[in-house]
Design a protein around this motif. Structure first.
Motif: not given
Ligand SMILES: Cc1cc2nc3c(=O)[nH]c(=O)nc-3n(C[C@H](O)[C@H](O)[C@H](O)COP(=O)(O)OP(=O)(O)OC[C@H]3O[C@@H](n4cnc5c(N)ncnc54)[C@H](O)[C@@H]3O)c2cc1C
Length: 349
Positions: A12-14, A35-43, A163-167, A284-286, A307-309, A312-317
């Motif tokens: 979401l942030a990026g 490896s998105n396990h927050s924005s894609a999992i969120a309600a 589509q690659k990991p940051f090295e 996992v939420r940041p 840009f992080n943190g 729980t209200k990421g989609y609003m902010m």
């Protein structure tokens, strides 16, 4: 010549920041390891209220209208649907909560968000009704899984996505150089995985696991999102998301029978809906202890930002914060002081 930016992380942030920088004429490259396990999992729920304190959410009057306009614009741009208005019906936990709602609903500051309590609200039987219920206005949810999926496809088609990991070995922060290319701006948007990358590892980011259930029930109505102890978000066709757990300092990604039990118990406190569990999801939420985002410039490296943190209200902010961060990056417009990482900054070199 246009300036260029590297964004690390297409959650979401990026993605919000990429839209904001692209509209300021910046060339954007995004790196994401999938490896998105927050924005894609969120309600993806946007609830204007914090029910625990029966207050408006922080900076609500600024965030909410901008988020509504932003998500509708992006729907047009990507030719897809993310934005779904919803009525949230809160079943009160106590007489005090009901009285507090009653009193706030008559204040001008809450007119856009709380419906005044009607006899039908007080008697509503969609859940076990202990102290009445009230309806929240101007709530919505974003189809979060679709947000991430469609953005990866969109930015890949535009040639903006690697589509690659940051090295770490390819990164020279003092020169703002990554993999042989020098960028005007590099912005870390890695969500809870930021802790594993040294550049901003000093920030007090917490990892707060959350689990949800996807259920089917013929006894729940699609009309409203019910809330007390848990939320029940209707997805249509008799399917509902029930959430969410808060598991502090936990960055594991497996779902657990304990969380399933807690969620089903919370649901049964609302009513007997004979749920059939279709799926369980974990992410996992940041989060940050002071409940404010982490935004700003690295204390030692010019042109390097975070840009992080989003918590729980990421989609609003995120839409407003991304615009504010883009203005800070490109024009040095001051950030809202509560969001700036200068509140934690110590020089690292
Ligand atoms: C169960 C659950 C329910 C939630 N419900 C809601 C809700 O209803 N409403 C709401 O507003 N918020 C909700 N949230 C919170 C919301 O999901 C977050 O605030 C937000 O999505 C965080 O976005 P982000 O972009 O900062 O992080 P992320 O979504 O984690 O994105 C970070 C990205 O960085 C990439 N990345 C990480 N490390 C690397 C690396 N080394 N190399 C390359 N790429 C990397 C990842 O692949 C990922 O795509 C919920 C979260 C959970 C877990």
């Amino acid at each position: 010549m246009a300036k260029n930016a590297l964004i690390i992380g297409a959650g979401l942030a990026g993605t919000c920041l990429a839209h904001r920088l692209l509209s300021s004429g910046i060339e954007v490259q995004i790196l994401d390891q999938g490896s998105n396990h927050s924005s894609a999992i969120a309600a993806g729920m946007v609830n204007p209220m914090v029910f625990r304190r029966m207050n408006k959410s922080w900076r609500l009057d600024e965030f909410l209208p901008e988020a509504q306009a932003f998500y509708r614009d992006i729907e047009q741009q990507l030719q897809t649907k993310f934005y779904h208005p919803i009525v949230i019906r809160r079943f009160f936990s106590s007489a005090e909560e009901r009285d507090s709602w009653q009193q706030k609903a008559s204040q001008e500051a809450y007119q856009n968000y709380l419906e005044k309590l009607s006899p039908a609200d007080l008697e509503n039987q969609a859940a076990i009704n202990l102290f009445g219920s009230g309806r929240v206005r101007n709530a919505f949810w974003i189809d979060a899984a679709n947000w991430v999926k469609e953005h990866l496809a969109y930015f890949a088609a535009q040639g903006n996505l690697l589509q690659k990991p940051f090295e770490a070995k390819a990164w020279d922060p003092a020169a703002r150089k990554y993999d042989g290319i020098t960028y005007d701006y590099v912005i870390f948007c890695m969500g809870y995985q930021q802790k594993e990358e040294p550049t901003f590892a000093y920030l007090p980011l917490q990892q707060t696991k959350g689990q949800t259930l996807l259920i089917e029930s013929a006894l729940l109505s699609d009309a409203e999102s019910l809330n007390r102890k848990c939320f029940v978000l209707p997805y249509g066709k008799g399917r509902f998301r029930v959430g969410a757990t808060y598991e502090w300092n936990n960055a594991t990604l497996h779902h657990t029978p304990e969380a399933r039990e807690i969620l089903l118990q919370n649901l049964s406190a609302l009513g007997s809906y004979e749920p059939v569990v279709m799926e369980q999801a974990a992410g996992v939420r940041p989060t940050v202890l002071d409940r404010r985002p982490l935004m700003g410039k690295h204390p030692d490296f010019d042109g390097v930002f975070v840009f992080n943190g989003l918590g729980t209200k990421g989609y609003m902010m995120a839409p407003t914060l991304a615009r504010e961060l883009a203005a800070f990056i490109t024009m040095n417009t001051p950030l809202h002081p509560e969001t700036n990482i200068s509140r934690f900054t110590e020089s690292k070199v």
